[in-house]
Design an enzyme around this catalytic site. Sequence first.
Site, mmCIF file in Angstrom:
data_model
loop_
_atom_site.group_PDB
_atom_site.id
_atom_site.type_symbol
_atom_site.label_atom_id
_atom_site.label_comp_id
_atom_site.label_asym_id
_atom_site.label_seq_id
_atom_site.Cartn_x
_atom_site.Cartn_y
_atom_site.Cartn_z
ATOM 1 N N LYS A 138 -66.245 17.667 -11.896
ATOM 2 C CA LYS A 138 -66.565 16.946 -13.134
ATOM 3 C C LYS A 138 -67.310 15.672 -12.703
ATOM 4 O O LYS A 138 -67.030 15.106 -11.649
ATOM 5 C CB LYS A 138 -65.242 16.654 -13.840
ATOM 6 C CG LYS A 138 -65.339 15.896 -15.126
ATOM 7 C CD LYS A 138 -65.693 16.751 -16.302
ATOM 8 C CE LYS A 138 -65.995 15.808 -17.495
ATOM 9 N NZ LYS A 138 -66.892 16.377 -18.470
ATOM 10 N N ASN A 151 -76.286 14.080 -11.960
ATOM 11 C CA ASN A 151 -76.272 14.448 -13.374
ATOM 12 C C ASN A 151 -77.296 13.575 -14.105
ATOM 13 O O ASN A 151 -76.976 12.473 -14.534
ATOM 14 C CB ASN A 151 -74.849 14.269 -13.932
ATOM 15 C CG ASN A 151 -74.768 14.602 -15.413
ATOM 16 O OD1 ASN A 151 -75.780 14.720 -16.094
ATOM 17 N ND2 ASN A 151 -73.547 14.727 -15.916
ATOM 18 N N CYS A 191 -76.854 14.878 -18.941
ATOM 19 C CA CYS A 191 -75.850 14.906 -20.011
ATOM 20 C C CYS A 191 -76.497 14.412 -21.304
ATOM 21 O O CYS A 191 -77.108 13.351 -21.328
ATOM 22 C CB CYS A 191 -74.646 14.030 -19.646
ATOM 23 S SG CYS A 191 -73.433 13.968 -20.970
ATOM 24 N N LYS A 224 -79.643 17.880 -11.320
ATOM 25 C CA LYS A 224 -79.335 18.704 -12.502
ATOM 26 C C LYS A 224 -80.181 18.242 -13.683
ATOM 27 O O LYS A 224 -80.083 17.093 -14.127
ATOM 28 C CB LYS A 224 -77.841 18.629 -12.834
ATOM 29 C CG LYS A 224 -77.455 19.579 -13.966
ATOM 30 C CD LYS A 224 -75.948 19.683 -14.111
ATOM 31 C CE LYS A 224 -75.553 20.642 -15.227
ATOM 32 N NZ LYS A 224 -74.098 20.725 -15.398
ATOM 33 N N ASN A 281 -78.273 21.678 -18.203
ATOM 34 C CA ASN A 281 -77.083 21.082 -18.816
ATOM 35 C C ASN A 281 -77.048 21.556 -20.280
ATOM 36 O O ASN A 281 -77.887 22.348 -20.698
ATOM 37 C CB ASN A 281 -77.163 19.554 -18.714
ATOM 38 C CG ASN A 281 -75.782 18.918 -18.667
ATOM 39 O OD1 ASN A 281 -74.911 19.270 -19.461
ATOM 40 N ND2 ASN A 281 -75.576 17.999 -17.755
ATOM 41 N N CYS A 319 -88.314 46.853 -42.216
ATOM 42 C CA CYS A 319 -89.747 47.152 -42.157
ATOM 43 C C CYS A 319 -90.402 46.882 -43.513
ATOM 44 O O CYS A 319 -91.518 46.392 -43.584
ATOM 45 C CB CYS A 319 -89.965 48.595 -41.719
ATOM 46 S SG CYS A 319 -91.688 48.980 -41.376
HETATM 47 C C1 LIG Z 1 -66.682 20.336 -22.341
HETATM 48 C C2 LIG Z 1 -67.838 20.272 -21.367
HETATM 49 C C3 LIG Z 1 -67.921 19.210 -20.476
HETATM 50 C C4 LIG Z 1 -68.986 19.130 -19.570
HETATM 51 N N1 LIG Z 1 -69.046 18.098 -18.677
HETATM 52 C C5 LIG Z 1 -70.072 18.026 -17.798
HETATM 53 C C6 LIG Z 1 -70.108 17.010 -16.810
HETATM 54 O O1 LIG Z 1 -69.219 16.179 -16.678
HETATM 55 N N2 LIG Z 1 -71.190 16.975 -15.970
HETATM 56 C C7 LIG Z 1 -72.201 17.893 -16.044
HETATM 57 O O2 LIG Z 1 -73.153 17.839 -15.246
HETATM 58 N N3 LIG Z 1 -72.169 18.887 -16.964
HETATM 59 C C8 LIG Z 1 -71.137 18.975 -17.825
HETATM 60 N N4 LIG Z 1 -71.081 20.013 -18.726
HETATM 61 C C9 LIG Z 1 -72.191 21.005 -18.759
HETATM 62 C C10 LIG Z 1 -71.878 22.258 -17.934
HETATM 63 O O3 LIG Z 1 -71.695 21.959 -16.575
HETATM 64 C C11 LIG Z 1 -73.019 23.290 -18.073
HETATM 65 O O4 LIG Z 1 -74.212 22.732 -17.563
HETATM 66 C C12 LIG Z 1 -73.248 23.718 -19.512
HETATM 67 O O5 LIG Z 1 -72.045 23.844 -20.214
HETATM 68 C C13 LIG Z 1 -74.023 25.040 -19.609
HETATM 69 O O6 LIG Z 1 -73.330 26.091 -18.968
HETATM 70 P P1 LIG Z 1 -72.396 27.162 -19.758
HETATM 71 O O7 LIG Z 1 -73.227 27.761 -20.846
HETATM 72 O O8 LIG Z 1 -71.962 28.128 -18.711
HETATM 73 O O9 LIG Z 1 -71.258 26.393 -20.308
HETATM 74 C C14 LIG Z 1 -70.010 20.126 -19.599
HETATM 75 C C15 LIG Z 1 -69.902 21.199 -20.502
HETATM 76 C C16 LIG Z 1 -68.831 21.294 -21.361
HETATM 77 C C17 LIG Z 1 -68.745 22.465 -22.300
#
Ligand SMILES: Cc1cc2nc3c(=O)[nH]c(=O)nc-3n(C[C@H](O)[C@H](O)[C@H](O)COP(=O)(O)O)c2cc1C
Length: 407
Positions: free
Chosen positions: A51, A140, A143, A181, A208, A358
């Site tokens: 995370k 990151n 986000c 990312k 992301n 169609c």
């Molecule tokens: C609840 C939640 C929290 C997330 N927190 C982070 C994070 O702290 N850092 C990050 O780079 N991406 C974060 N993400 C994004 C995921 O790492 C990922 O890039 C994104 O969900 C797309 O992948 P998926 O479709 O498999 O979920 C988070 C996603 C979710 C759903």
Amino acid sequence: MSGEQANRDLSVKFAGLTFPNPFILSSAPPTTNGEMIRRAFQAGWGGAVSKTLNPEGVVIRDVTPRLATMRDARGAAFALGNIELTTKRTLGEWVRDFDALKEEFPDRIIIASLMAETSRQAWQDITRRVQGHVDAVELNLSCPHGMPEKGMGMAVGQDPAITEAVVGWVKEVATVPVLVKLTANVTDLAPIVEAAERAGADAFVAINTVSAIMGVDLDTLTPLPAVKGRGTFCGYSGPGIKPIGLRCVAQIAQVTARPISAVGGIETWQDAVEYMAVGASTVQLCTAVMFRGYRIVRRLRSGLSSYLQDKGFAQVEDIVGKALGALTAHEELDFDHRVVYRIDEERCTDCGICITSCRDAGYSAIDRRPDRPQIDPQRCDGCSLCQQVCPVEGCVTPVEETRAATA
Ligand SMILES: Cc1cc2nc3c(=O)[nH]c(=O)nc-3n(C[C@H](O)[C@H](O)[C@H](O)COP(=O)(O)O)c2cc1C
């Protein structure tokens, strides 16, 4: 497919690291702390991205609730929207977890996801603090909620100049590979990728979550997810973003030879292979794990192994980028290739959906003649809408226009 029998070596090299298999937990709730990552490694994941970590002293407070879903007709959640922020744990707690994980699972790849304010000092401090304890760092820059308002996350990854600066600062001190990312929330990824590459990025991660509103509560007319009657733009994830992720990974692969880790809507080994075919050599998952748990890695691994064996590929690398040669500009497509569609009377259940589609959105080329739909090749324009809406696999198929016209 030969199912569980295949036993191909799934190890893959990525930015100088060797993953035992290409399946990685992305930075998200499934990597909230070391104990959770430990259970994931026991289940068989090849690597994990923590995370996202914050600089020393930064206090993160999350709202509750912070998730919303879209559901299918049977009520099962398939898409997720979140407004969660970065980790609430300290760097000290994380470093202890990283060390313990590395000792227990020396063959797994551990990556620290990092975020900091846009200053050389902040980015270099956090990089120096974690890099002796992990195999790589992931920046990151993507986000889409909460952090961009503070000049972080997507606010960095949307701007080539700031991206180049941040990646450059980290590279000045980094002793481990630096993954960047990226966000899909841009008009053109190419300048961002080029800027990060100029600054020395070792690899790219995409995508992301996608900036979104998951819905509106029809009773209260509040945007979702909502916190005590008010909503905000969230990050959308799950299968709905896979087409966007595939496009982004392909675009990145078109402008750089650096390795790519794909993330976005991956649920099955087939999704993973698709991402590999457009340029990814590892894949990351979040939402599928949030909905179904760490155990899904077993099927991902056995499915990929069988696919490699059935297709005669020796290793994962053999798939990487295999679809890119067939990706071209729209004007380069063959405009002389003409097909029309025909309906297999044996398979047709006479549901009538092709006739409706169609008639109301195609070329009015399907008649009920005498009691089953039949396509008139003279009126059919070959758009394929009838095939797309037909619920029976193999019922509606294309035929070369010339053959159909003389049939
Ligand atoms: C609840 C939640 C929290 C997330 N927190 C982070 C994070 O702290 N850092 C990050 O780079 N991406 C974060 N993400 C994004 C995921 O790492 C990922 O890039 C994104 O969900 C797309 O992948 P998926 O479709 O498999 O979920 C988070 C996603 C979710 C759903």
